[in-house]
Design an enzyme around this catalytic site. Structure first.
Site, PDB file in Angstrom:
ATOM      1  N   TRP A  27      -3.879 -77.973  74.806  1.00 12.95           N
ATOM      2  CA  TRP A  27      -2.537 -77.708  75.312  1.00 12.95           C
ATOM      3  C   TRP A  27      -1.834 -76.661  74.456  1.00 12.95           C
ATOM      4  O   TRP A  27      -1.093 -75.817  74.961  1.00 12.95           O
ATOM      5  CB  TRP A  27      -1.717 -78.995  75.330  1.00 12.95           C
ATOM      6  CG  TRP A  27      -0.302 -78.807  75.794  1.00 12.95           C
ATOM      7  CD1 TRP A  27       0.168 -78.882  77.069  1.00 12.95           C
ATOM      8  CD2 TRP A  27       0.848 -78.518  74.983  1.00 12.95           C
ATOM      9  NE1 TRP A  27       1.520 -78.650  77.102  1.00 12.95           N
ATOM     10  CE2 TRP A  27       1.958 -78.423  75.841  1.00 12.95           C
ATOM     11  CE3 TRP A  27       1.037 -78.323  73.610  1.00 12.95           C
ATOM     12  CZ2 TRP A  27       3.241 -78.149  75.371  1.00 12.95           C
ATOM     13  CZ3 TRP A  27       2.313 -78.041  73.146  1.00 12.95           C
ATOM     14  CH2 TRP A  27       3.399 -77.965  74.016  1.00 12.95           C
ATOM     15  N   HIS A  28      -2.092 -76.681  73.143  1.00 21.29           N
ATOM     16  CA  HIS A  28      -1.399 -75.760  72.239  1.00 21.29           C
ATOM     17  C   HIS A  28      -1.873 -74.323  72.378  1.00 21.29           C
ATOM     18  O   HIS A  28      -1.125 -73.401  72.038  1.00 21.29           O
ATOM     19  CB  HIS A  28      -1.556 -76.226  70.792  1.00 21.29           C
ATOM     20  CG  HIS A  28      -0.627 -77.327  70.415  1.00 21.29           C
ATOM     21  ND1 HIS A  28      -0.898 -78.652  70.663  1.00 21.29           N
ATOM     22  CD2 HIS A  28       0.597 -77.305  69.820  1.00 21.29           C
ATOM     23  CE1 HIS A  28       0.109 -79.392  70.224  1.00 21.29           C
ATOM     24  NE2 HIS A  28       1.024 -78.602  69.721  1.00 21.29           N
ATOM     25  N   GLY A  29      -3.077 -74.105  72.839  1.00 18.50           N
ATOM     26  CA  GLY A  29      -3.513 -72.725  72.975  1.00 18.50           C
ATOM     27  C   GLY A  29      -4.935 -72.606  73.462  1.00 18.50           C
ATOM     28  O   GLY A  29      -5.754 -73.522  73.298  1.00 18.50           O
TER      29      GLY A  29
END
Length: 473
Positions: A322-324
């Site tokens: 989700w973060h990258g």
């Protein structure tokens, strides 16, 4: 438009607040007018930085609104509608955020050389997509939450304080507030003070620590040694905490100024005694989102030890992703998942081991953030190598160290280390012990806020370095 920019501080925010307060009354018509104003200005706020992708934001709103209407009581295909809505939201996220990552991963296989799509990442897509998912899932679980008002859902998904970087607000937490909310001088003053606290975290600590961290993470192998590597890792850990918690404070403060009560997103995570506790204190809105909408639906801890640990592993894989769109982020998530599972497998700690586990937790978090910050796995490996075996001291390394140990950097790092511990809440609790102390503490807090705002304005006016980490997500 970031909250620390002059355009936001001296144009968008005062104009928005003034127009909002010019709408009189507290009845249904007044609330509708205020909601319409906030929705319109929130869309303009997003269009300021993303003039093309504002259409994507509006498409997300419409898709989730229509899905919600189909989830109304009595419709037979509710489960199918839910599956299609979840697939649609995740599909948008995958196309715009993960297409290049998926193709570049496939290109590592022999005989595959696909062209990269080159799709630009819309700002805040991870946040407004997750809020859309929250709405349709909440409507499926509780039919009474289905909104007949497109305006209400537009405001929920696009509200500018939390649009581009959270916190992720669940629909069931604010549904009633969108319909009816009160503002008061005390709540407004408290919101302004909270906004200034967050602005100070961002401008005075995070930006300063970020400049030092960037020097280290972009340094050559000849410049790095054990001293600069550890300092760079510490500075980045302070940067990401004060950058994101500062933004969350600003969002919460802005919400209060307009009558909304958002839940807290950070609770001094570096004071945690375990990785489990860390995730109860760090980015609370994200960890609770995954708990409510992924971990529990997967079975949580109700289907045996093995299934529980697999569920946690999947959750942290998704948290990292989700973060990258990078394997660095995936490994960062799995790194935390590994410690969560390890804590489950170890026997319950006694008092002594709890004390020893606290620095281990902090070290694990710090090492994890090296993975998070490094541009590549090779870059993370270089940092780890120098953190644990960088005993080669050169003139270039000493020059880098001198550029890091400036009075400004040392003050910011010192203030960051102190304020990352739960000191302010304890002072606040102590001051609230008697009436006179409470009044004096309130006066002092507003005086300190005024001074901090002045420092922030002076800093912003001359700043050339104003990154925002979570714009990437």
């Amino acid at each position: 438009m970031v909250f620390s920019s002059p355009a936001f501080l001296f144009a968008f925010l005062p104009v928005t607040f003034l127009l909002y307060r010019l709408i009189p009354g507290h009845g249904r018509a007044s609330v509708t007018a205020k909601n319409a104003l906030l929705a319109l200005l929130s869309i303009l706020f997003y269009a300021f930085g993303e003039p093309i992708y504002v259409l994507l934001l509006l498409a997300s709103v419409v898709i989730n609104y229509l899905a919600g209407r189909l989830l109304s009581p009595g419709f037979r295909g509710r489960r199918l509608v839910l599956c299609l809505a979840v697939a649609g939201n995740l599909g948008l996220l995958c196309v715009f955020k993960y297409a290049d990552f998926a193709v570049s991963t496939l290109n590592r296989l022999p005989g595959i050389a696909l062209p990269l799509p080159g799709i630009a990442l819309p700002v805040g897509i991870s946040f407004f997509t997750f809020q859309g998912l929250s709405y349709v899932i909440d409507c499926y679980r509780d039919e009474s939450l289905v909104s007949r008002s497109l305006l209400k859902l537009t405001l929920y998904i696009s509200f500018f304080p939390q649009l581009i970087a959270g916190p992720i607000v669940k629909y069931h937490d604010v549904s009633l507030q969108i319909d009816s909310r009160e503002t008061s001088p005390a709540l407004t003053a408290d919101g302004i003070r909270r906004f200034i606290l967050g602005l100070s975290k961002k401008v005075l600590i995070a930006n300063t620590a970020g400049g030092a961290a960037d020097l280290v993470f972009t340094a050559s192998a000849a410049q790095l040694d054990i001293r600069s590597a550890w300092l760079g890792a510490l500075c980045y850990m302070l940067q990401i905490y004060f950058d994101f918690s500062g933004y969350s404070d600003m969002a919460i403060g802005l919400g209060r100024m307009f009558g909304f009560q958002f839940l807290e997103n950070f609770d001094h995570p570096f004071a945690s005694g375990s990785i489990k506790e860390f995730w109860r204190r760090w980015h609370i809105s994200l960890s609770s989102w995954f708990r409510d909408y992924l971990y529990i639906p997967l079975g949580g801890n109700r289907k045996g030890r093995l299934r529980t640990e697999l569920n946690k592993c999947l959750v942290f894989f998704c948290t990292g992703l989700w973060h990258g769109a990078s394997w660095n982020f995936v490994l960062w998530g799995l790194w935390h998942g590994f410690f969560i599972i390890l804590e489950d497998l170890l026997p319950q700690p006694g008092k002594v081991r709890k004390m020893l586990w606290r620095p281990v937790t902090l070290l694990a978090v710090l090492l994890g953030f090296v993975l998070f910050r490094a541009d590549t796995l090779a870059g993370a490996g270089l940092m780890f190598q120098n953190m644990f075996a960088g005993f080669h001291f050169t003139l270039q390394g000493s020059s880098l160290l001198r550029s890091l140990l400036t009075p400004l950097n040392l003050c910011a790092a010192g203030a960051g280390c102190v304020l990352s511990m739960p000191i302010l809440p304890r002072v606040k609790a102590w001051a609230a012990g008697d009436g006179k102390g409470k009044v004096l503490a309130r006066i002092a807090s507003y005086g300190a806020a005024a001074v901090l705002f002045g420092l922030c304005v002076l800093t912003v006016a001359g700043a050339e370095f104003d990154p925002f980490i979570y714009f990437r997500f």
